[in-house]
Design a protein around this motif. Structure first.
Motif, PDB file in Angstrom:
ATOM      1  N   LYS A 280       0.855  -1.177   0.000  1.00 37.63           N
ATOM      2  CA  LYS A 280       0.000   0.000   0.000  1.00 37.63           C
ATOM      3  C   LYS A 280       0.894   1.231   0.000  1.00 37.63           C
ATOM      4  O   LYS A 280       1.843   1.324   0.766  1.00 37.63           O
ATOM      5  N   PHE A 281       0.569   2.134  -0.928  1.00 40.47           N
ATOM      6  CA  PHE A 281       1.438   3.285  -1.169  1.00 40.47           C
ATOM      7  C   PHE A 281       0.774   4.544  -0.623  1.00 40.47           C
ATOM      8  O   PHE A 281      -0.378   4.822  -0.957  1.00 40.47           O
TER       9      PHE A 281
ATOM     10  N   PRO B 245       1.548   8.330  -0.700  1.00 41.05           N
ATOM     11  CA  PRO B 245       2.401   9.449  -1.116  1.00 41.05           C
ATOM     12  C   PRO B 245       2.235  10.688  -0.233  1.00 41.05           C
ATOM     13  O   PRO B 245       3.126  11.526  -0.186  1.00 41.05           O
TER      14      PRO B 245
ATOM     15  N   VAL C 173       5.553   3.559   2.380  1.00 44.82           N
ATOM     16  CA  VAL C 173       4.883   2.472   1.689  1.00 44.82           C
ATOM     17  C   VAL C 173       4.880   1.273   2.624  1.00 44.82           C
ATOM     18  O   VAL C 173       5.843   1.058   3.368  1.00 44.82           O
TER      19      VAL C 173
ATOM     20  N   TYR D  11      -2.893   3.139  -7.142  1.00 48.97           N
ATOM     21  CA  TYR D  11      -1.603   2.458  -7.155  1.00 48.97           C
ATOM     22  C   TYR D  11      -1.882   0.965  -7.251  1.00 48.97           C
ATOM     23  O   TYR D  11      -2.336   0.347  -6.284  1.00 48.97           O
TER      24      TYR D  11
ATOM     25  N   ALA E 243       3.393  -2.923  -7.935  1.00 45.17           N
ATOM     26  CA  ALA E 243       4.704  -2.352  -7.634  1.00 45.17           C
ATOM     27  C   ALA E 243       5.762  -3.415  -7.826  1.00 45.17           C
ATOM     28  O   ALA E 243       5.471  -4.615  -7.828  1.00 45.17           O
TER      29      ALA E 243
ATOM     30  N   VAL F  46       6.367   2.018  -8.716  1.00 46.98           N
ATOM     31  CA  VAL F  46       4.948   1.882  -8.415  1.00 46.98           C
ATOM     32  C   VAL F  46       4.140   2.249  -9.652  1.00 46.98           C
ATOM     33  O   VAL F  46       4.327   3.324 -10.221  1.00 46.98           O
TER      34      VAL F  46
END
Ligand SMILES: [Zn+2]
Length: 376
Positions: free
Chosen positions: A98-99, A101, A106, A132, A135, A148
């Motif tokens: 899970k990203f 930003p 992450v 996202y 990755a 990603v």
């Protein structure tokens, strides 16, 4: 439309060990698949899952599955050849990463469970917002990177961005296609003064002259640095989103040669490029390097190319008679090159650097990694 953003992660053992385990799992599936001539995910899973869990017991089952998917695609691409997965990389799908930003971290599934890794926030992360979806962790020479894949939704708005072309020269440090000139008058004058003083001090040759010479060199260097900072800042603050620049030259261009050296000494156009690049990036803007081939001989109005078009500082087209300052004409050509280059990047860029990098599924010119669904 899919894009890839790349972030650098701290190099931690947990990541390294995960990549080693992942590669081991992937290799076992590859070996089985090439021996039994199958890339069917269900079959591969049935035949190898238990064995893989026994050999790499701490690799979470979600990663065992993505390793199998990756192996399956490699087998399909290589037609069951015996392949060795050398590159240390881990594929993540939306179940195991899970990203974030906005919070600059992450969360990744590793051999030590789910862990969070921080990264530095750059402007391009805000440029490419969306879902996202996938990755890929890449470990290379004690460094860790995460590519990603982002599914961007409002593409049209982004494509129609304004492009500024920038040409660099001698009399003008930079000329922009919006008719702005940054001339090198002051730079040349100050550098000339330093060079004169330096020659005199070298001639004297005493110790105190030598010390003074060193101080002078430092001051000159800082003056050039400051000039480059000011110009690059003025350029990236312009209301443009895309900056087209000549590609960085590794060595100084021949055409610059002696004259360039005499006029500007150690001034480096590459430094200006680098400043523009990182300043633009930090403002969420984009850089497009272009190949400036013949941009100074081409007419920016009719496209006619001839070396006689250029008359020193003046550009005069032998075909349509168009006349303009030569550097400004070149910057307008760079703008056009930048526009097409930018659109090309949009359509064709191979997105996630998949293992041996050949797209497996092409949808409307953009590359999408197939998500694993179904068995196991
Ligand atoms: Zn013309």
């Amino acid at each position: 439309m899919f894009r890839t953003v790349k972030v650098k992660l701290p190099f931690e053992q947990s990541l390294f060990q995960t990549a080693v385990a992942f590669n081991k799992a992937c290799q076992m599936v590859l070996d089985y698949g090439s021996t039994h001539k199958t890339y069917n995910k269900g079959k591969l899973n049935k035949a190898t899952y238990r064995q893989v869990r026994d050999v790499v017991p701490n690799l979470p089952s979600a990663l065992v599955q993505t390793a199998r998917d990756e192996a399956s695609e490699m087998l399909l691409r290589t037609d069951f050849a015996k392949i060795v997965k050398k590159r240390l990389s881990v594929r993540y799908d939306n179940r195991c990463f899970k990203f974030y930003p906005d919070s600059n971290y992450v969360s990744l599934t590793t051999v030590h469970g789910r862990l969070n890794f921080p990264f530095k926030h750059y402007g391009y992360l805000d440029t490419w917002r969306g879902d996202y979806t996938n990755a890929q962790l890449i470990i290379r020479r004690n460094r860790a990177f995460l590519n990603v894949q982002v599914e961007v939704h409002d593409v049209e708005k982004k494509v129609a961005r304004k492009v500024l072309g920038i040409d660099r020269g001698i009399l003008n440090i930079a000329v922009c296609s919006d008719n702005t000139f940054f001339n090198s008058k002051r730079l040349r004058a100050v550098k000339g003064r330093y060079q004169y003083l330096k020659r005199r001090l070298q001639h004297i040759g005493t110790r105190s002259a030598h010390r003074k010479l060193q101080r002078l060199s430092g001051r000159e260097r800082r003056f050039v640095l400051d000039t480059n900072h000011c110009i690059s800042k003025a350029i990236v603050n312009k209301p443009f989103d895309v900056f087209a620049l000549e590609k960085l030259q590794i060595t100084r261009k021949k055409k610059n040669g002696k004259r360039f050296n005499r006029l500007l000494g150690s001034w480096s156009p590459n430094e200006l490029n680098r400043f523009i690049e990182y300043k633009a990036e930090s403002r969420g803007k984009v850089n497009v390097p272009v190949n400036p081939y013949k941009s100074s001989q081409r007419c920016s109005r009719c496209g006619f190319v001839h070396r006689w078009n250029r008359h020193g500082l003046r550009f005069r087209c032998g075909n349509c008679g168009f006349e303009l300052n030569a550097d400004l004409n070149a910057s307008r050509n760079i703008e056009v090159l930048g526009k097409s280059e930018y659109l090309r990047l949009f359509v064709n860029e191979p997105i996630v650097a998949s293992n041996e990098a050949s797209p497996t599924e092409v949808v409307d010119g953009s590359y999408k990694l197939p998500l694993s669904r179904g068995s196991s």
